[in-house]
Structure formats: C-alpha cells, structure tokens
Enzyme design. Sequence first.
Site, mmCIF file in Angstrom:
data_model
loop_
_atom_site.group_PDB
_atom_site.id
_atom_site.type_symbol
_atom_site.label_atom_id
_atom_site.label_comp_id
_atom_site.label_asym_id
_atom_site.label_seq_id
_atom_site.Cartn_x
_atom_site.Cartn_y
_atom_site.Cartn_z
ATOM 1 C CD GLU A 1 -57.338 -60.753 23.146
ATOM 2 O OE1 GLU A 1 -56.717 -59.756 23.478
ATOM 3 O OE2 GLU A 1 -58.481 -61.301 23.602
ATOM 4 C CB CYS B 1 -48.260 -57.979 24.038
ATOM 5 S SG CYS B 1 -49.010 -58.643 25.523
ATOM 6 C CB CYS C 1 -55.660 -66.520 32.929
ATOM 7 S SG CYS C 1 -54.408 -66.419 34.280
ATOM 8 C CB CYS D 1 -56.412 -60.922 38.414
ATOM 9 S SG CYS D 1 -54.816 -61.427 38.861
ATOM 10 C CB CYS E 1 -57.317 -59.944 34.574
ATOM 11 S SG CYS E 1 -56.711 -60.662 32.985
ATOM 12 N N GLY F 1 -52.921 -65.361 30.110
ATOM 13 C CA GLY F 1 -52.265 -66.429 30.785
ATOM 14 C C GLY F 1 -51.301 -66.008 31.528
ATOM 15 C CD GLU F 2 -48.231 -66.106 36.145
ATOM 16 O OE1 GLU F 2 -48.869 -65.127 36.107
ATOM 17 O OE2 GLU F 2 -47.145 -66.216 36.040
ATOM 18 C CB SER G 1 -45.751 -59.859 32.900
ATOM 19 O OG SER G 1 -46.698 -59.304 33.942
ATOM 20 C CB SER H 1 -48.997 -58.460 38.072
ATOM 21 O OG SER H 1 -48.500 -58.491 36.569
ATOM 22 C CG LEU H 2 -46.705 -55.278 44.180
ATOM 23 C CD1 LEU H 2 -46.390 -56.522 44.888
ATOM 24 C CD2 LEU H 2 -45.521 -54.269 44.759
ATOM 25 C CG HIS H 3 -51.929 -55.074 39.924
ATOM 26 N ND1 HIS H 3 -51.261 -54.169 39.040
ATOM 27 C CD2 HIS H 3 -52.227 -56.190 39.358
ATOM 28 C CE1 HIS H 3 -51.190 -54.652 38.029
ATOM 29 N NE2 HIS H 3 -51.458 -56.001 38.136
ATOM 30 C CG ASN I 1 -57.040 -50.807 29.400
ATOM 31 O OD1 ASN I 1 -57.442 -50.119 28.464
ATOM 32 N ND2 ASN I 1 -55.927 -51.278 29.458
ATOM 33 C CB CYS J 1 -55.564 -58.572 29.694
ATOM 34 S SG CYS J 1 -53.821 -58.532 30.080
HETATM 35 N N1 SAH Z 1 -50.272 -63.439 34.246
HETATM 36 C C1 SAH Z 1 -49.550 -62.321 33.987
HETATM 37 C C2 SAH Z 1 -49.389 -61.877 32.537
HETATM 38 C C3 SAH Z 1 -50.767 -61.476 31.864
HETATM 39 S S1 SAH Z 1 -51.272 -59.986 32.330
HETATM 40 C C4 SAH Z 1 -49.409 -61.432 34.919
HETATM 41 O O1 SAH Z 1 -50.436 -61.271 35.925
HETATM 42 O O2 SAH Z 1 -48.668 -60.548 35.269
HETATM 43 C C5 SAH Z 1 -50.273 -58.535 32.093
HETATM 44 C C6 SAH Z 1 -50.263 -57.596 32.782
HETATM 45 O O3 SAH Z 1 -51.573 -56.739 32.591
HETATM 46 C C7 SAH Z 1 -50.540 -57.881 34.403
HETATM 47 O O4 SAH Z 1 -49.650 -56.929 35.087
HETATM 48 C C8 SAH Z 1 -51.949 -57.570 34.516
HETATM 49 O O5 SAH Z 1 -52.132 -57.527 36.171
HETATM 50 C C9 SAH Z 1 -52.505 -56.183 33.756
HETATM 51 N N2 SAH Z 1 -53.859 -56.127 33.664
HETATM 52 C C10 SAH Z 1 -54.664 -57.033 33.368
HETATM 53 N N3 SAH Z 1 -56.094 -56.813 33.284
HETATM 54 C C11 SAH Z 1 -55.845 -55.277 33.575
HETATM 55 C C12 SAH Z 1 -56.656 -54.329 33.379
HETATM 56 N N4 SAH Z 1 -57.819 -54.316 33.048
HETATM 57 N N5 SAH Z 1 -56.329 -53.016 33.383
HETATM 58 C C13 SAH Z 1 -54.786 -52.772 33.425
HETATM 59 N N6 SAH Z 1 -53.885 -53.839 33.529
HETATM 60 C C14 SAH Z 1 -54.264 -55.079 33.498
#
Ligand code: SAH
Length: 352
Positions: free
Chosen positions: A91, A104, A111, A115, A118, A158-159, A190, A213-215, A289, A332
């Site tokens: 995508e 993007c 991936c 996570c 995701c 992907g990462e 990212s 992506s700390l979260h 999301n 994503c």
């Molecule tokens: N693998 C990389 C880049 C791809 S994801 C990473 O982890 O950063 C891009 C961003 O979207 C990341 O911050 C990821 O954690 C976030 N993301 C993935 N799924 C999501 C969701 N359902 N809602 C909000 N952010 C999301």
Amino acid sequence: MKTDLKSMTKEEMTAAFQELGLPAFRAGQVFSWLHKGVSSFQEMTNLSKELRERLAERYEITVPVAVRRQESQKDGTIKYLWRLNDGNCVETVLMRYHYGNTVCISSEVGCAMGCAFCASTKGGLVRRLTPSEMLDQVLFTQLDSGLPVSHIVLMGIGEPLDNYDTVMRFLELVNSPNGLNISMRHISLSTCGLVPKIYKLAEEKLQLTLSVSLHAPSDEIRNTIMPINKAYPVETLLEGCRAYYEKTSRRISFEYAMIDGVNDTPECAKLLLRKLKGLPAHVNLIPLNRVEESPLHPSSRKAVAAFQKILQDGGVSATVRRTLGGDIDASCGQLRRKFEKREATQEKKREI
Ligand code: SAH
C-alpha cells in the site's frame, strides 16, 4: 533473469553501460527516464531503436499495477494498493498537507514485528521490497494522481530498518538531482525501535527525521503491545535515541498511539515526561485506528487532550495527529489485509 535497472544508482548504471561500450551520458538519459516513471524502453525517445532493444534484452523496468485506488471524500487522501511483479501487494497513501503532498510508502510485504495494534503484521513478513519497488510507489502515485510529491514518510507496511540497505539505496535514489530530487529534510523514517540499526543510521548523518514508535513509557506496558521491546527495552531504546541526537543534531519524533485503558493515563504521560527529559523530542499523539480482529480501542478525545496537556506543561512539544483518510482504511496494512482476505474467500469459493 534480467537485471532490475531502476534499483541501480546513476554511478552503477554508468559503470554497467561502460561495459557495454556506451558513453556516460547514456546512463544519465536512461536514469532520468526511469525516474520519470516510464514503463518501457520504447518510451525513451532520445535513444536509437537499436539501443532500446539492446537494453530491453538485458534489463527489466519494474511497473506496479494499481489493483485498488480509494480517494477520501473528506480530505482528498488517496490510497493505492499496488500489485508487484511477483503478485504480492503493498500500500501507498498520498496525503495533502498545507506544506506539500506527502506519500507514505511501504518498505516490506507484511511485517515481522508483531505489534498488537497493527494490521500490517497480522500475516507476518512475506518479503522485503527492492529499491525500485520502493521508488515506484512514489513515481506511480505521482503519475496516477497528477500531484507532485514533495515529502515522503516511510511509515507504510513493514519495518524500514529491517530492510536497511534497500532503504539507504532508496533514499539515495529519491534524493538524486537527476531523479525526484526530494530533500532529506522532507523525508521521515519510522521505526519500532531496532536499536543497533538506529546507531548505524546515526553514522550516515542524514538530514531526515527519525520517528520512533514508542507507544508506551514503561517496559511493563510496551512489552504487552510491542514484542520488539523484549529485545530492546525502553531505556535501551531511549539511550539509542540520545546517541542519535548527539550524532545528527536532529530532533527525534516519537509516535504514541493512544489506546484506551492501555497507555493513556495521566500517570503514563508523567512517566513519559520523565523518560524524555533532556532529549530534544516531539511527541505525535495518534488516536488508535481501529483494526478488525483487534480488541484494542482508541482513547477518548478527553484522555488524548489531557495527555497532551501534561506533556506540554512539562515542556515537551506534543501534537495530536490529524487523522486523514478515515473513510478509506488508510491506516497501516488495512487495505492489503482486506484485499487478501477477499481474494482468499474467492479462491475458496472457486475451489468449492
Ligand atoms: N514499522 C515502522 C513503520 C510502519 S508503522 C514502525 O513501527 O514505526 C507506522 C506507524 O503507525 C507506527 O508508529 C505504528 O506503530 C503506527 N500504527 C500501526 N498501527 C496503528 C494503528 N492501528 N493505529 C495507530 N497507529 C498505528
């Protein structure tokens, strides 16, 4: 097997063409055509027919096919699902911001990072993309939409740091003055936090923006939503970020998806403040999301606002990311996943 010409740098192309007895300017011409998004050598009208045929025998030009295109009625965001040469899909999302059109792009098919929130990782990693497959996402999005792209974010499927060499080459290609000439300052990468690769990236001293992506501010929480945290815990990751800042002087951007009841309490915000102390950072709060099959829910607006206020009052810049393309599965991996599920259902129906 023909060689993938678009994955080559101009220098490599020049060397390869020299071996064919071609002058250096030919590589310049071909490189520019490829970076305009031509689909065949026939379109390279400043080359003789004979030369075009010679090149076509030896090299291939990748061309992705748009199998889905969805445009948001709300904000003009366009989402593409591209089919690659081997049938896999990725995508790309085009977003229109006031500072310019931003794509993007994906770096892998699927991936491996796992996570919990995701959609991209649900089927695991299928394969890594090639440099041309990454570049094509920018070229063909621009061609199809007719909108010039000025910014790129490596935040699709992907990462990126798991496909390190390819990503470095992709950056060199899009940055090329003979190609799209997109400035590093207009590119964000990212990562979920592959710490050794963050140190490696720091050595490249690129002017791009690193997004992490700390979260979650603690291992206790981060371990439950991001398996990578078991390999590189929060402190190790933040140490890597500090080292990155020291090498590059580039402020780091932290992504923080707000998940109801998981990471959105005032205590989490206060802990995050303490953890980020002394590190020039920006925090991007993203209301989660919703992803099908996931029990996780977005935080309330009130919780997001309260979290943001605590960070700001503590001196950390924090914004709430505007969600674009909410009506078109623009987050994503959702489109690829739905498409593949549908294809699988149809496949089953055909078998019956
Ligand atoms: N693998 C990389 C880049 C791809 S994801 C990473 O982890 O950063 C891009 C961003 O979207 C990341 O911050 C990821 O954690 C976030 N993301 C993935 N799924 C999501 C969701 N359902 N809602 C909000 N952010 C999301």
